[in-house]
Structure formats: C-alpha cells, structure tokens
Motif scaffolding. Structure first.
Motif, PDB file in Angstrom:
ATOM      1  N   LEU A 147      32.340  44.518  60.801  1.00 27.81           N
ATOM      2  CA  LEU A 147      31.332  43.483  60.610  1.00 27.81           C
ATOM      3  C   LEU A 147      29.933  44.101  60.651  1.00 27.81           C
ATOM      4  N   GLN A 148      29.708  44.987  61.627  1.00 33.47           N
ATOM      5  CA  GLN A 148      28.404  45.655  61.726  1.00 33.47           C
ATOM      6  C   GLN A 148      28.100  46.457  60.462  1.00 33.47           C
ATOM      7  N   GLU A 149      29.140  47.131  59.940  1.00 28.56           N
ATOM      8  CA  GLU A 149      28.932  47.916  58.715  1.00 28.56           C
ATOM      9  C   GLU A 149      28.537  47.004  57.562  1.00 28.56           C
ATOM     10  N   LYS A 150      29.210  45.864  57.489  1.00 28.19           N
ATOM     11  CA  LYS A 150      28.906  44.907  56.428  1.00 28.19           C
ATOM     12  C   LYS A 150      27.461  44.403  56.557  1.00 28.19           C
ATOM     13  N   LEU A 151      27.085  43.999  57.782  1.00 28.50           N
ATOM     14  CA  LEU A 151      25.718  43.498  57.995  1.00 28.50           C
ATOM     15  C   LEU A 151      24.708  44.590  57.656  1.00 28.50           C
ATOM     16  N   GLY A 152      25.051  45.822  58.005  1.00 31.56           N
ATOM     17  CA  GLY A 152      24.168  46.955  57.712  1.00 31.56           C
ATOM     18  C   GLY A 152      23.960  47.118  56.211  1.00 31.56           C
ATOM     19  N   ARG A 153      25.045  46.957  55.442  1.00 29.14           N
ATOM     20  CA  ARG A 153      24.921  47.096  53.982  1.00 29.14           C
ATOM     21  C   ARG A 153      24.064  45.970  53.403  1.00 29.14           C
ATOM     22  N   VAL A 154      24.276  44.746  53.913  1.00 33.40           N
ATOM     23  CA  VAL A 154      23.474  43.618  53.419  1.00 33.40           C
ATOM     24  C   VAL A 154      21.992  43.852  53.754  1.00 33.40           C
ATOM     25  N   LEU A 155      21.726  44.263  54.994  1.00 30.81           N
ATOM     26  CA  LEU A 155      20.340  44.512  55.410  1.00 30.81           C
ATOM     27  C   LEU A 155      19.706  45.578  54.518  1.00 30.81           C
ATOM     28  N   HIS A 156      20.449  46.659  54.303  1.00 32.93           N
ATOM     29  CA  HIS A 156      19.937  47.747  53.492  1.00 32.93           C
ATOM     30  C   HIS A 156      19.585  47.246  52.093  1.00 32.93           C
ATOM     31  N   GLY A 157      20.472  46.436  51.514  1.00 31.47           N
ATOM     32  CA  GLY A 157      20.242  45.889  50.181  1.00 31.47           C
ATOM     33  C   GLY A 157      19.000  45.004  50.138  1.00 31.47           C
ATOM     34  N   LEU A 158      18.826  44.181  51.180  1.00 31.22           N
ATOM     35  CA  LEU A 158      17.652  43.284  51.222  1.00 31.22           C
ATOM     36  C   LEU A 158      16.367  44.090  51.370  1.00 31.22           C
ATOM     37  N   LEU A 159      16.403  45.099  52.227  1.00 33.46           N
ATOM     38  CA  LEU A 159      15.202  45.916  52.443  1.00 33.46           C
ATOM     39  C   LEU A 159      14.821  46.654  51.159  1.00 33.46           C
ATOM     40  N   ARG A 160      15.838  47.111  50.428  1.00 36.20           N
ATOM     41  CA  ARG A 160      15.564  47.813  49.183  1.00 36.20           C
ATOM     42  C   ARG A 160      14.879  46.869  48.194  1.00 36.20           C
ATOM     43  N   ALA A 161      15.387  45.639  48.112  1.00 37.66           N
ATOM     44  CA  ALA A 161      14.794  44.656  47.193  1.00 37.66           C
ATOM     45  C   ALA A 161      13.368  44.318  47.625  1.00 37.66           C
ATOM     46  N   GLU A 162      13.146  44.233  48.937  1.00 37.48           N
ATOM     47  CA  GLU A 162      11.809  43.915  49.449  1.00 37.48           C
ATOM     48  C   GLU A 162      10.814  45.010  49.072  1.00 37.48           C
ATOM     49  N   LYS A 163      11.262  46.247  49.176  1.00 30.95           N
ATOM     50  CA  LYS A 163      10.354  47.383  48.940  1.00 30.95           C
ATOM     51  C   LYS A 163       9.916  47.547  47.501  1.00 30.95           C
ATOM     52  N   LYS A 164      10.653  46.905  46.596  1.00 31.23           N
ATOM     53  CA  LYS A 164      10.316  47.056  45.170  1.00 31.23           C
ATOM     54  C   LYS A 164       8.931  46.525  44.827  1.00 31.23           C
ATOM     55  N   VAL A 165       8.420  45.640  45.673  1.00 27.02           N
ATOM     56  CA  VAL A 165       7.160  44.973  45.333  1.00 27.02           C
ATOM     57  C   VAL A 165       6.104  45.246  46.396  1.00 27.02           C
ATOM     58  N   GLY A 166       4.908  45.560  45.967  1.00 28.09           N
ATOM     59  CA  GLY A 166       3.804  45.720  46.907  1.00 28.09           C
ATOM     60  C   GLY A 166       2.816  44.585  46.688  1.00 28.09           C
ATOM     61  N   VAL A 167       2.054  44.265  47.733  1.00 29.22           N
ATOM     62  CA  VAL A 167       1.076  43.193  47.587  1.00 29.22           C
ATOM     63  C   VAL A 167      -0.277  43.805  47.257  1.00 29.22           C
ATOM     64  N   GLU A 168      -0.903  43.287  46.214  1.00 31.33           N
ATOM     65  CA  GLU A 168      -2.220  43.800  45.865  1.00 31.33           C
ATOM     66  C   GLU A 168      -3.225  43.367  46.917  1.00 31.33           C
ATOM     67  N   ARG A 169      -4.062  44.281  47.282  1.00 23.01           N
ATOM     68  CA  ARG A 169      -5.036  44.052  48.358  1.00 23.01           C
ATOM     69  C   ARG A 169      -5.911  42.830  48.138  1.00 23.01           C
ATOM     70  N   ASN A 170      -6.338  42.642  46.895  1.00 22.66           N
ATOM     71  CA  ASN A 170      -7.334  41.583  46.690  1.00 22.66           C
ATOM     72  C   ASN A 170      -6.725  40.254  46.223  1.00 22.66           C
ATOM     73  N   LEU A 206      29.384  37.365  46.921  1.00 11.54           N
ATOM     74  CA  LEU A 206      28.284  37.979  47.666  1.00 11.54           C
ATOM     75  C   LEU A 206      28.566  39.480  47.687  1.00 11.54           C
ATOM     76  N   GLU A 207      27.743  40.233  46.956  1.00  9.46           N
ATOM     77  CA  GLU A 207      27.942  41.687  46.916  1.00  9.46           C
ATOM     78  C   GLU A 207      27.126  42.335  48.014  1.00  9.46           C
ATOM     79  N   GLU A 208      27.813  43.013  48.919  1.00  8.01           N
ATOM     80  CA  GLU A 208      27.115  43.556  50.093  1.00  8.01           C
ATOM     81  C   GLU A 208      26.051  44.591  49.728  1.00  8.01           C
ATOM     82  N   GLN A 209      26.339  45.400  48.704  1.00  6.53           N
ATOM     83  CA  GLN A 209      25.379  46.453  48.334  1.00  6.53           C
ATOM     84  C   GLN A 209      24.163  45.854  47.630  1.00  6.53           C
ATOM     85  N   ARG A 210      24.411  44.783  46.863  1.00 11.10           N
ATOM     86  CA  ARG A 210      23.308  44.127  46.142  1.00 11.10           C
ATOM     87  C   ARG A 210      23.365  42.655  46.504  1.00 11.10           C
ATOM     88  N   PRO A 211      22.888  42.337  47.721  1.00 13.24           N
ATOM     89  CA  PRO A 211      23.146  40.999  48.275  1.00 13.24           C
ATOM     90  C   PRO A 211      22.421  39.849  47.576  1.00 13.24           C
TER      91      PRO A 211
END
Ligand SMILES: *[C@@H]1O[C@H](CO)[C@@H](O)[C@H](O)[C@H]1NC(C)=O
Ligand SMILES: *[C@@H]1O[C@H](CO)[C@@H](O)[C@H](O)[C@H]1NC(C)=O
Ligand SMILES: *[C@@H]1O[C@H](CO)[C@@H](O)[C@H](O)[C@H]1NC(C)=O
Length: 477
Positions: free
Chosen positions: A31-54, A431-436
């Motif tokens: 279960l922990q491994e599964k949650l870890g994969r989902v978290l990793h996938g979400l963090l990767r998707a989050e990192k794709k975008v940066g917020v413009e300063r202004n 629900l794909e764990e690698q690409r949640p």
C-alpha cells in the motif's frame, strides 16, 4: 493424531501467527509503495508548471478571524445535550436551535455555514470555543484564505476584505488590502469533527465542520466600492468572488441585499473581458438568495469552483429553483461528472449580453478527488497540472504541512471509475498509479481528474476548499 503432540501444535501455531504478521506487513508495504507512486506522479505533474511572478489576481469578499475547535469539546463545555428533533432551523436564535441544526448536519456529515442572530448565544459559544484544548486561531474568510495561498505561490494580490489593523499585519506584505480597518474583527467559529466521531446516537460519516458567525460587516460586501475603484488600474488576470454565503439568512433591511448584489453585478459587467471572473460557491440555504446570486454572479463568471455538496445544490437551483440542503457526502465519481455536465451544458451557451459570460471552466473539489473541466479552445491552460496541484494542496492544507507523508495518507478512490451513470455513454477509466491524473475529452470540453492523497491526521478541514480552488486556478492562467 498420534504425532500431533502438544509440541508440534505450538510450532504450528507460531508459524501461522508469523505468516499472518508477515502477510500484514507485506500488504502495508504494498500500500505504501502504491501511495508513493501516486504521490510521485502528482508531484511530477505539479512541477510541469511554474507561476509567473507578475500574475495579478483580485479577490473579494469578507475577512474574519477564525476560531477552529473540536465541536465535541465545545458542546461538552457548554453542557449542551443531544436534541430529540434535529432539523434545519432557519434562524438560530437559541441554544436549542443551535444544537438542532448542528445535529442535523453532523448526522449527515455535511458541511454548513450559518448566521446566528442571537449575539449573546454567539458570544457564549465563542467563549467556549476559545477555551477548549483543541482551539486554534487563524486569519479566516474565503477571500483572505485564497489571497494568502496565492501570495505564497508567488502572485500579486489585491484583496477586498476588512480586518483590524492588528490582523492585517498577519497577511503577507505582498497582499494589498482594500477597505477601512475594523475596530473589532468579525469572528467565525469553525466547529470541526472527524469521521466516525459521535454525538449522542449520531455518528459522523466523514470529517467535516459546522461554521457559525454573527457578522456585522461581511454580509454588506463593504469593500465592493473600494474594489470597484481599484480594479481597472490593477488590471488582474482573474477576479475571484467568494464569501457571498455570509449574506445567507442575514436579516437585511428590506431590499438592501438586492441592492448590494446589484452593485456586485454592475462591477462584474464593467470588468474588462481580459480579466477572467471566477465565483467560489459555498453552503447556501436560502433559495431566493441563491437565485439572485445565480442571476447576478454565476451568469457573469467564466469559471466556477465548488465542492461535491455545493454542486448538487447549484444543479437543483438551476434546474428546479429549489435548494438541495443535504446530499450524499461521498457521491460516486460518475454522479459528480454527470452533475458537472449538467452545469456546463446549462451555462456554456449563455448569451454574452449585458456582461454575461459563457462558462468555460468548472472545478469540483471533493474529499477523494479533484475534477477540473475546461471548454475546448478556451484560454485555460494546464488542466492536468492544475488538477494535480489542487489534489496536493488538499493534502497539504488538511495535514498542515507542505511535505506530504504517505504514512499519513490514504486513497479513497477505487481502482477505476465510470465516467457517467448512464450506461450507454459511460467509459471505465483505470486509476494509473504512475500517471494518476486521468484526462479525457468529450464533445465540447476536456476534463482531468486527480485522486487526493487524503490526509489521515486531520489538522484542519475549514478553509480547505478556498485553498484548493485557488491553487488550481493559479495554474490555469
Ligand atoms: C437518536 O435517538 C433519537 C431519540 O432517542 C431518535 O429520535 C433518533 O431517530 C435517533 N437517531 C439515530 C440516527 O439513530
Ligand atoms: C439568546 O441566547 C441566550 C443565551 O443562550 C438566551 O439566554 C436567550 O434567551 C436567547 N434569546 C432569545 C431571544 O432566544
Ligand atoms: C491554506 O493552507 C496552508 C497550508 O498549505 C495553511 O498554512 C493555511 O492556513 C490554509 N488557509 C486556511 C484559511 O486555513
């Protein structure tokens, strides 16, 4: 049976227990491994975008100080008892009204926010809430909660809300606050409970909160005129409107509520097209008010944000003009998606006259997942990352930490979900764990759905929706 003496029996039992322990440990690890994969996938998707300063965002309305407290401790301190007749009371004038309406929502595990007319009663409950061991104070209100979240993410913020000078100092300096300072902060009591908690013979089906206030300034949208003055020169990418639930059941002087909403409507009409408008819903119980809000605000917005309880309420108002006070606290994904289609279909073709706008974005935040729908060809960007961002923000908000610990998280989503309750148009999506984050297209819109790593060590539920909604919005402009 001859050789099954007591010695071998003991050895056998030890082996069985050992196997059970190992098996349990193994499934916990899996279960922990599964949650870890989902978290990793979400963090990767989050990192794709940066917020413009202004990036500039304007927000209204309402500010307050929140007292968060465990409701059971508060009720015990007040010596209130479980009522025989829980009910939705329209005006909370006495302690008995308070426990009746609280019990009504608690029994359903439904969030609610209500005005308390009786100032003595409100002061009594507030005093108890301040005094229990679980009490926590925080700067509150929809708009300030969103403002703070957006400022943390790096946006430039104009906030239409009133506070005392003292409270204003708690906001990040990058936030420009409009509105005259107050002498005393408005106070909101966020009475929280966890899933499975008991009150008499009632058990809460999920963690939630009952919020009460006795506001004197917020219901009037005091800062509307200030915002009107500053908005053109600030020229934001988005104008976010929230906090209108403070008007719910408030005893306005005849016609005054309509007057204030008309003023807000005029502001939205005047707002330049280059500024997107977003309305964050909340819990409403007054059908007339909600209809006025639909006419003067909802039709004027490009984007809407709401939770799974507010969604059926909006559907009900739009289709039958009635309030749906309580609905399933854990609706199926298919049901929520169908309701999102209904709202989109009803608002997507709005005739763009007199400041009205076609709906092009809809974000529904639930305990278990985040769903964001955007119209094909609209200006909203990064829907996939926005859904991931909203999902991560949900965990961070509720657990109260930026770092996400999978040991303190669980998934409530199943292995797969159906996209509709109507058999012939439904697809099953795993629900794909690698690409949640699951994204797909329908005729006129794209939609992404991200599972939430639900925080199991709840620090706070109140204010979550605002936090989550603004995080998603920021990634899409
Ligand atoms: C709790 O008890 C009251 C009175 O004894 C009863 O009316 C009510 O239906 C009960 N509620 C539940 C959820 O069992
Ligand atoms: C207001 O609340 C106080 C404290 O609970 C109570 O004593 C008083 O009777 C209430 N007033 C009304 C009009 O119900
Ligand atoms: C929003 O979430 C952050 C943590 O990510 C928290 O510090 C803040 O207090 C939250 N806002 C409210 C109003 O609770």
């Amino acid at each position: 049976m001859a050789f099954l003496n007591s010695k071998s029996l003991i050895v056998c039992s030890i082996l069985i227990v050992l196997c059970a322990v190992l098996y349990k440990k193994r499934s916990a690890d899996l279960l922990q491994e599964k949650l870890g994969r989902v978290l990793h996938g979400l963090l990767r998707a989050e990192k794709k975008v940066g917020v413009e300063r202004n990036t500039r965002i304007a927000l209204g309305f309402g500010g307050c100080e929140d007292i968060f407290a465990n409701v059971q401790e508060v009720l015990e301190k007040l010596d209130y008892t479980v009522p025989d007749d829980p009910a939705h009371v329209k005006d909370i004038t006495s302690a008995s009204d308070f426990v009746r309406i609280f019990t009504y929502f608690f029994g359903e595990g439904a969030a609610a926010e209500r005005y308390v007319e009786n100032a003595t009663l409100f002061a009594e409950v507030a005093a108890a809430a301040r005094d229990v061991p679980s009490a926590r104070l925080a700067l509150g209100g929809n708009a300030p909660a969103m403002a703070r979240r957006l400022a943390i993410e790096g946006a430039e913020i104009l906030l239409a809300a009133r506070f005392t000078e003292q409270t204003r100092k708690q906001l990040p300096e990058s936030i420009r606050v409009l509105g005259k300072p107050l002498d005393v902060d408005e106070l909101h009591l966020v009475l929280e409970y966890s899933a499975g908690s008991k009150w008499g013979n009632y058990t809460a089906s999920r963690a939630n909160r009952f919020i009460i206030h006795s506001d004197k300034s917020n219901p009037f949208l005091d800062t509307l005129e200030d915002l009107e003055m500053e908005l053109p020169s600030f020229d934001p990418s988005v104008l976010v409107v929230g906090g209108l639930q403070m008007m719910d059941n408030f005893p306005f002087k005849e016609g005054y509520r309509e007057e204030r909403l008309k003023k807000l409507n005029e502001l939205l009409i005047k707002t330049d097209r280059s500024t997107k408008t977003h309305f964050e819903l909340a819990s409403f119980s007054d059908a007339t008010l909600m209809k006025e809000i639909v006419d003067s605000v909802v039709y004027q917005c490009d984007s809407l944000g709401m939770n799974e309880q507010e969604l059926p309420n909006l559907v009900s108002i739009l289709t039958s003009g009635e309030i749906a006070l309580i609905s399933d606290s854990r609706p199926r994904i298919a049901t929520v998606l169908d309701q999102m289609r209904t709202v989109f279909n009803l608002l997507k073709d709005t005739d763009e006259s007199n400041g009205k706008r076609k709906l092009t974005r809809l974000h529904v935040h639930t305990l278990a997942y985040q769903a964001i729908l955007t119209k094909k060809g609209s200006d909203w960007k990064n829907t996939m990352s926005a859904a991931a961002k909203a999902s991560l923000t949900a965990n961070r908000h509720v657990c109260g930490s930026n770092y996400i610990d999978t040991e303190k998280a669980k998934l409530l989503m199943d292995e797969s979900f159906s996209t509709s309750t109507s058999e012939d148009s439904a697809d099953r999506i795993p629900l794909e764990e690698q690409r949640p984050v699951s994204c797909w297209s329908e005729d006129e819109f794209d939609i992404c759905l991200a599972p939430v790593l639900v925080c199991t060590e709840v620090l706070q539920t109140g204010g979550g929706g605002d936090n989550i909604s603004s995080a998603g919005l920021l990634y899409q402009i």
